[in-house]
Design an enzyme around this catalytic site. Structure first.
Site, PDB file in Angstrom:
ATOM      1  N   TYR A 173      -1.415   0.083  10.595  1.00  0.00           N
ATOM      2  CA  TYR A 173      -1.871  -0.402   9.322  1.00  0.00           C
ATOM      3  C   TYR A 173      -0.637   0.170   8.311  1.00  0.00           C
ATOM      4  O   TYR A 173      -0.053  -0.590   7.413  1.00  0.00           O
ATOM      5  CB  TYR A 173      -2.967   0.155   8.482  1.00  0.00           C
ATOM      6  CG  TYR A 173      -3.322  -0.179   7.097  1.00  0.00           C
ATOM      7  CD1 TYR A 173      -3.575  -1.431   6.859  1.00  0.00           C
ATOM      8  CD2 TYR A 173      -2.939   0.765   6.179  1.00  0.00           C
ATOM      9  CE1 TYR A 173      -3.947  -1.800   5.480  1.00  0.00           C
ATOM     10  CE2 TYR A 173      -3.334   0.526   4.711  1.00  0.00           C
ATOM     11  CZ  TYR A 173      -3.551  -0.840   4.410  1.00  0.00           C
ATOM     12  OH  TYR A 173      -3.777  -1.304   3.111  1.00  0.00           O
ATOM     13  N   SER A 203       0.775  -1.209   0.186  1.00  0.00           N
ATOM     14  CA  SER A 203      -0.103  -0.075  -0.067  1.00  0.00           C
ATOM     15  C   SER A 203       0.864   1.378   0.195  1.00  0.00           C
ATOM     16  O   SER A 203       2.051   1.244   0.616  1.00  0.00           O
ATOM     17  CB  SER A 203      -0.970  -0.126   1.304  1.00  0.00           C
ATOM     18  OG  SER A 203      -1.415   1.279   1.297  1.00  0.00           O
TER      19      SER A 203
END
Length: 246
Positions: free
Chosen positions: A158, A145
Site C-alpha cells: 500500500y 497518502s
C-alpha cells in the site's frame, strides 16, 4: 477554475473522503458523477443527499482497475452531461499486513493494490483527458497518502502504491499541461471506515499530532476542492495531516 456548473467525476465517491468531496463539489455548484465499484447503496445515498439539497448528481458503476469499464463510465457521463471537467481520483484499496511480514505481501496483493490505486488512477485520467483538452481546461486531483512519503502504512504494498501515485501525479502534470492541471492531496490519518475495528488506535494517535486532532473527510474534501480551483498550480503534492509527518 470555478466549480459552478462543472461536470465532476469522483471515483469511490459514495464513502469516506469520496462522499465528503462529492457533497462539497455539489455545494459549490458542480454536477457530480459518483462512481462506485461495490458500494452501490452508499453511492446512491450520496446522490440522493445531493439531489435533496438542490444539486445534480448521478451514480455510475465501474471497477477503475478495468480500463474498458472506465472508458464506458466516462462515455456514459459525457452522453448525459456533455463533458467531464473535473476528476477526483479517490478510489483506493488496502490490505492490512504488518510491515515486516514480507511473505504475506504476495503477488496477488501487489497486483490488486497497484491495479486499483495506481493503474486505476491512470485509466481514469486517460479517459477524461480528451474531453478536458477539447475544452482547453480541466483539473485532476489524485488522492495520495502520507504512507507514500514515510514508507509506513497499512501494508508495504500500500505504501509503495501511494508513492507511485505521487510520482504519477507529477508525470501526468507534465503530460497533460497546459490544458489540464494535475495535483495530489496527501491525507494523514482520517476518520473513515478504514479505521473500523481500530478506533482505539486512532484515538491514541490524536494527542500526539501537532494539532491534536484526526482529520475529517470534510477537511480533505476542502483541500481537494481548493486544489481543483487553483489555476496556477500543477504537479504538487499537498499534505493535510494535522502535523503528523513533521
Amino acid at each position: 477554475m470555478l466549480l459552478t456548473n462543472k461536470i465532476a467525476l469522483v471515483t469511490g465517491g459514495g464513502t469516506g473522503i469520496g462522499r465528503a468531496t462529492s457533497l462539497l463539489l455539489a455545494k459549490r455548484g458542480a454536477v457530480v458523477a459518483v462512481n462506485y465499484s461495490r458500494s452501490q447503496s452508499e453511492a446512491e445515498d450520496t446522490v440522493r443527499r445531493i439531489n435533496e439539497m438542490g444539486g445534480r448528481a448521478v451514480s455510475v458503476q465501474a471497477d477503475v482497475s478495468r480500463d474498458k469499464e472506465v472508458r464506458a463510465m466516462v462515455d456514459t457521463i459525457v452522453q448525459q452531461f456533455g463533458s467531464v471537467d473535473v476528476l477526483v481520483n479517490n478510489a483506493s484499496i488496502t490490505k492490512h499486513i504488518p510491515m515486516n511480514d514480507l511473505e504475506s505481501a504476495g503477488e496477488d496483493v501487489w497486483d490488486e493494490l497497484f491495479d486499483v490505486n495506481v493503474k486505476g488512477m491512470f485509466y481514469c485520467a486517460r479517459a477524461v483527458a480528451p474531453y478536458m483538452k477539447k475544452n482547453n481546461q480541466g483539473a485532476i486531483v489524485n488522492l495520495g497518502s502520507i504512507a507514500g512519503k514515510t514508507g509506513l502504512g497499512s501494508s508495504l504494498p500500500y505504501a509503495v502504491s501511494k508513492a507511485a501515485v505521487h510520482g504519477l501525479t507529477k508525470s501526468l502534470a507534465r503530460a497533460l499541461a497546459p490544458a489540464i492541471r494535475v495535483n495530489c492531496v496527501v491525507p494523514g490519518a482520517v476518520a473513515t471506515r478504514w479505521w473500523a475495528g481500530r478506533e482505539e488506535q486512532m484515538n491514541r494517535l490524536a494527542p500526539h499530532l501537532l494539532l491534536e486532532r484526526i482529520s475529517t473527510p470534510e477537511d480533505i474534501a476542502s483541500m481537494i476542492c481548493s486544489a481543483l480551483e487553483q489555476e496556477a498550480m500543477t504537479g504538487q503534492i499537498i499534505t493535510v495531516d494535522s502535523g503528523q509527518t513533521l
